[in-house]
Scaffold this active site. Structure first.
Site, PDB file in Angstrom:
ATOM      1  CB  CYS A  81      -0.881  -0.016   1.248  1.00  0.00           C
ATOM      2  SG  CYS A  81      -1.800   1.507   1.482  1.00  0.00           S
ATOM      3  CB  CYS A  87      -2.623   5.498   6.237  1.00  0.00           C
ATOM      4  SG  CYS A  87      -3.622   4.407   7.221  1.00  0.00           S
ATOM      5  CB  CYS A  90      -0.059  -1.039   8.061  1.00  0.00           C
ATOM      6  SG  CYS A  90      -1.738  -1.408   7.642  1.00  0.00           S
ATOM      7  CE1 TYR A 362     -11.778  -5.785  33.128  1.00  0.00           C
ATOM      8  CE2 TYR A 362     -11.177  -8.035  33.693  1.00  0.00           C
ATOM      9  CZ  TYR A 362     -11.160  -6.681  33.983  1.00  0.00           C
ATOM     10  OH  TYR A 362     -10.535  -6.246  35.117  1.00  0.00           O
ATOM     11  CD  GLU A 383     -18.405  -5.532  28.537  1.00  0.00           C
ATOM     12  OE1 GLU A 383     -17.422  -6.252  28.370  1.00  0.00           O
ATOM     13  OE2 GLU A 383     -18.367  -4.296  28.400  1.00  0.00           O
ATOM     14  CG  ASP A 436     -10.352 -10.537  26.207  1.00  0.00           C
ATOM     15  OD1 ASP A 436      -9.333  -9.834  26.078  1.00  0.00           O
ATOM     16  OD2 ASP A 436     -11.072 -10.862  25.245  1.00  0.00           O
ATOM     17  CB  CYS A 463      -5.213  -6.310  23.619  1.00  0.00           C
ATOM     18  SG  CYS A 463      -5.982  -5.240  24.824  1.00  0.00           S
TER      19      CYS A 463
HETATM   20  N1  SAH Z   1     -13.899 -10.943  25.686  1.00  0.00           N
HETATM   21  C1  SAH Z   1     -14.578 -10.097  24.735  1.00  0.00           C
HETATM   22  C2  SAH Z   1     -14.285  -8.603  24.900  1.00  0.00           C
HETATM   23  C3  SAH Z   1     -12.885  -8.200  25.229  1.00  0.00           C
HETATM   24  S1  SAH Z   1     -12.577  -6.462  25.096  1.00  0.00           S
HETATM   25  C4  SAH Z   1     -14.281 -10.537  23.328  1.00  0.00           C
HETATM   26  O1  SAH Z   1     -13.349 -11.323  23.111  1.00  0.00           O
HETATM   27  O2  SAH Z   1     -14.973 -10.148  22.414  1.00  0.00           O
HETATM   28  C5  SAH Z   1     -12.624  -5.937  26.767  1.00  0.00           C
HETATM   29  C6  SAH Z   1     -14.025  -5.722  27.299  1.00  0.00           C
HETATM   30  O3  SAH Z   1     -13.913  -5.278  28.657  1.00  0.00           O
HETATM   31  C7  SAH Z   1     -14.824  -4.638  26.590  1.00  0.00           C
HETATM   32  O4  SAH Z   1     -16.062  -5.195  26.190  1.00  0.00           O
HETATM   33  C8  SAH Z   1     -15.031  -3.543  27.657  1.00  0.00           C
HETATM   34  O5  SAH Z   1     -16.283  -2.901  27.544  1.00  0.00           O
HETATM   35  C9  SAH Z   1     -14.943  -4.337  28.937  1.00  0.00           C
HETATM   36  N2  SAH Z   1     -14.530  -3.613  30.155  1.00  0.00           N
HETATM   37  C10 SAH Z   1     -13.690  -2.566  30.260  1.00  0.00           C
HETATM   38  N3  SAH Z   1     -13.467  -2.247  31.549  1.00  0.00           N
HETATM   39  C11 SAH Z   1     -14.197  -3.120  32.296  1.00  0.00           C
HETATM   40  C12 SAH Z   1     -14.366  -3.314  33.699  1.00  0.00           C
HETATM   41  N4  SAH Z   1     -13.751  -2.531  34.591  1.00  0.00           N
HETATM   42  N5  SAH Z   1     -15.160  -4.317  34.110  1.00  0.00           N
HETATM   43  C13 SAH Z   1     -15.791  -5.126  33.211  1.00  0.00           C
HETATM   44  N6  SAH Z   1     -15.668  -4.985  31.866  1.00  0.00           N
HETATM   45  C14 SAH Z   1     -14.874  -3.996  31.410  1.00  0.00           C
END
Ligand code: SAH
Length: 506
Positions: A81, A87, A90, A362, A383, A436, A463
């Site tokens: 690209c 941009c 990437c 999460y 969540e 997560d 992440c």
């Molecule tokens: N496990 C899911 C989302 C992961 S992203 C998947 O794989 O699709 C992280 C998530 O944590 C998001 O949806 C965000 O809204 C949530 N989040 C952020 N801070 C939080 C907290 N203090 N307690 C609970 N959830 C939270």
């Protein structure tokens, strides 16, 4: 200035210096030392020898701009690209994919050793090779293009240039699906034919702000959502006619966002054609290693057909899919191909036999929770975003999953509250906790309660390997040890890397 060498005292902004790039920073920028002082240079890659212009000087490090590539790194490839430097999406596109994977694996390793304080020997013993993509292009299932007008009043769509709000016109992006191009041309043609103005951020006038496109990889369903500075779309039928010529069109919506904000979507969405959602499926895979498949056959008493799907890095599709309804607002992983591998690993690391109680903290729209639920006794998802919890509940119903319950709230508040209550009422003891969290990692109160609950296993999906390393150190000091860990390349060509760790109670 005490502590600085004579050479460093003499350096100043705009100086041109020669750098050999020996390392990469967390955002994929090259790092080279000049008189012992590290400089961060965007677009420079390990192995490059470059001339850089100093753009910022701090006490012990600086930033530079790539001015001239004297000797390119042997790992450079021709980027597919030509806009990638402007941009900025990437950062690693000019690095061979093999080296990108090596870099990401190294980044996770370094953080675990330097921030987490784990020994090199332990990390090397527990780490499995990074999971890359067979074909690391066109993997994103979601794209959001800003809409504007150029100097001649022509409608342009594209990307914001790095750190600005100037739109670089882009017709196609190698990370997005090929269908995006047809959608953009249809919307532009509609705007031109009907004299629909693009939104102007400075004056707050005009109508069309963004085009959001979502694509279901397993269904080929397309959703287009126009984000408007208002709630009415003139000549909507013309837009619908044009978009419906694109194969797979399933949902056309408008979203109203009249605020002067960087947040793309407003609160209200109206479906103007088709369904208010698209459907996508996530399949479960197992690793094509004899013991994994044998284990699977025994556990499920299934015969695998000879026609199962298989990837080059040894994942085999073995299970029925889970369906998800995705609306414009839904949080849904952007790389569905790698998500299947990540979730399959999460399930494997969770080691479920069908009886366990699992907490999925999460949990978003319950993507991991629903997979866990198929193999566990009971799953509790937590969540913070209430809409995501609603989506999780409706996705559970959609898949006839009845052993998953979802709660809205902060993990660091809900988990301690449930734990306190559970102690009184003998609430089910968690066998496995899956987390997560967003980049900042888990809150201390959440980690404390996880330790107090003493699950047999913790599966940590992350992440950001820096906060992962910090949290793992705390959990390991509190009685756990790393069982296995693996990085998964969810965001190919960017500096980001996802990782997954299995912790077991000592
Ligand atoms: N496990 C899911 C989302 C992961 S992203 C998947 O794989 O699709 C992280 C998530 O944590 C998001 O949806 C965000 O809204 C949530 N989040 C952020 N801070 C939080 C907290 N203090 N307690 C609970 N959830 C939270």
């Amino acid at each position: 200035m005490p502590g600085l060498g004579v050479e460093q005292q003499r350096m100043k902004k705009n100086d041109i210096i020669e750098l050999t790039i020996t390392d990469m920073g967390i955002n994929g920028e090259g790092i080279g030392k000049y008189n012992g002082m590290p400089f961060f240079v965007k677009d420079a890659l390990i192995g490059d020898v470059i001339m850089a212009r100093i753009t910022k000087l701090k006490k012990s490090y600086g930033y530079g701009r790539l001015e001239e590539l004297l000797t390119p790194s042997k790992d450079r490839v021709l980027p597919c690209c030509e806009l990638h430097r402007r941009c900025g999406g990437c950062q690693l596109l000019a690095l061979s994919y093999e080296k990108q994977l090596e870099y990401k694996q190294q980044k996770v390793r370094n953080n675990l050793i330097h921030i987490g304080g784990f020994s090199e020997a332990e990390i090397d013993e527990k780490t499995e090779p990074i999971v890359g993509m067979d074909s690391p292009y066109r993997y994103r299932n979601k794209a959001q293009f800003p809409v504007g007008e150029d100097k001649n009043g022509e409608i342009v769509t594209g990307f914001y240039a790095a750190r600005t709000h100037n739109i670089i016109p882009v017709e196609d992006c190698p990370l997005g699906v090929a269908e995006n191009k047809a959608v953009l041309s249809a919307v532009k043609a509609y705007m031109k034919a009907n004299r629909i103005p693009a939104y102007d951020e400075v004056t707050g006038t005009g109508l069309v702000r963004h085009i959001l496109i979502r694509y279901g990889f397993t269904t080929n369903e397309i959703m287009v959502c126009l984000v408007l500075n208002g709630s009415m779309l003139p000549e909507a039928d013309d837009l619908i006619t044009r978009l419906c010529r694109i194969e797979g069109m399933t949902s056309i919506c408008i979203n109203c966002n009249i605020k002067n904000t960087n947040v793309i979507l407003g609160e209200k969405t109206i479906t103007i054609w088709g369904q208010p959602f698209i459907t996508d499926y996530i399949h479960l895979w197992r690793r094509d290693e004899d013991h994994c498949l044998e284990e699977h056959r025994r556990a499920e008493s299934v015969e695998l057909s000879n026609e199962y799907r298989k990837t080059a890095d040894g994942f085999v599709q073995v299970d029925n899919a889970i369906a998800y309804h995705i609306s414009p607002q839904s949080f849904y992983q952007v790389n569905p191909v790698q998500t299947e591998k990540l979730y399959s690993l999460a399930l494997e690391y969770a080691g479920l036999t069908g009886k366990e109680t699992v907490w999925d903290l999460y949990c978003g729209i319950g993507t991991i929770s629903l997979f866990l639920a198929k193999k566990a006794g009971k799953v509790y998802g937590v969540e913070i975003v209430s809409q995501a919890v609603e989506d999780a509940k409706s996705n559970a119903r959609l898949n006839h999953i009845e052993n998953a319950e979802f709660f809205t709230g902060k993990a660091e508040e809900l988990l301690p509250a449930f734990y306190a209550k559970g102690q009184q009422e003998d609430m089910l003891h968690p066998d496995v906790i899956v987390v997560d969290p967003p980049r900042k990692g888990c809150d201390q109160a959440c980690l404390d309660t996880m330790l107090a609950m003493q699950p047999e296993r913790i599966v940590y999906v992350s992440c950001d390997s820096a906060t992962l390393a910090r949290d793992l150190r705390f959990l390991c000091d509190g009685g756990y040890e790393i069982g296995r860990l693996r990085a998964v390349d969810q965001f190919c060509h960017t500096g980001h890397v996802e990782s997954i760790v299995k912790l077991v109670r000592k």
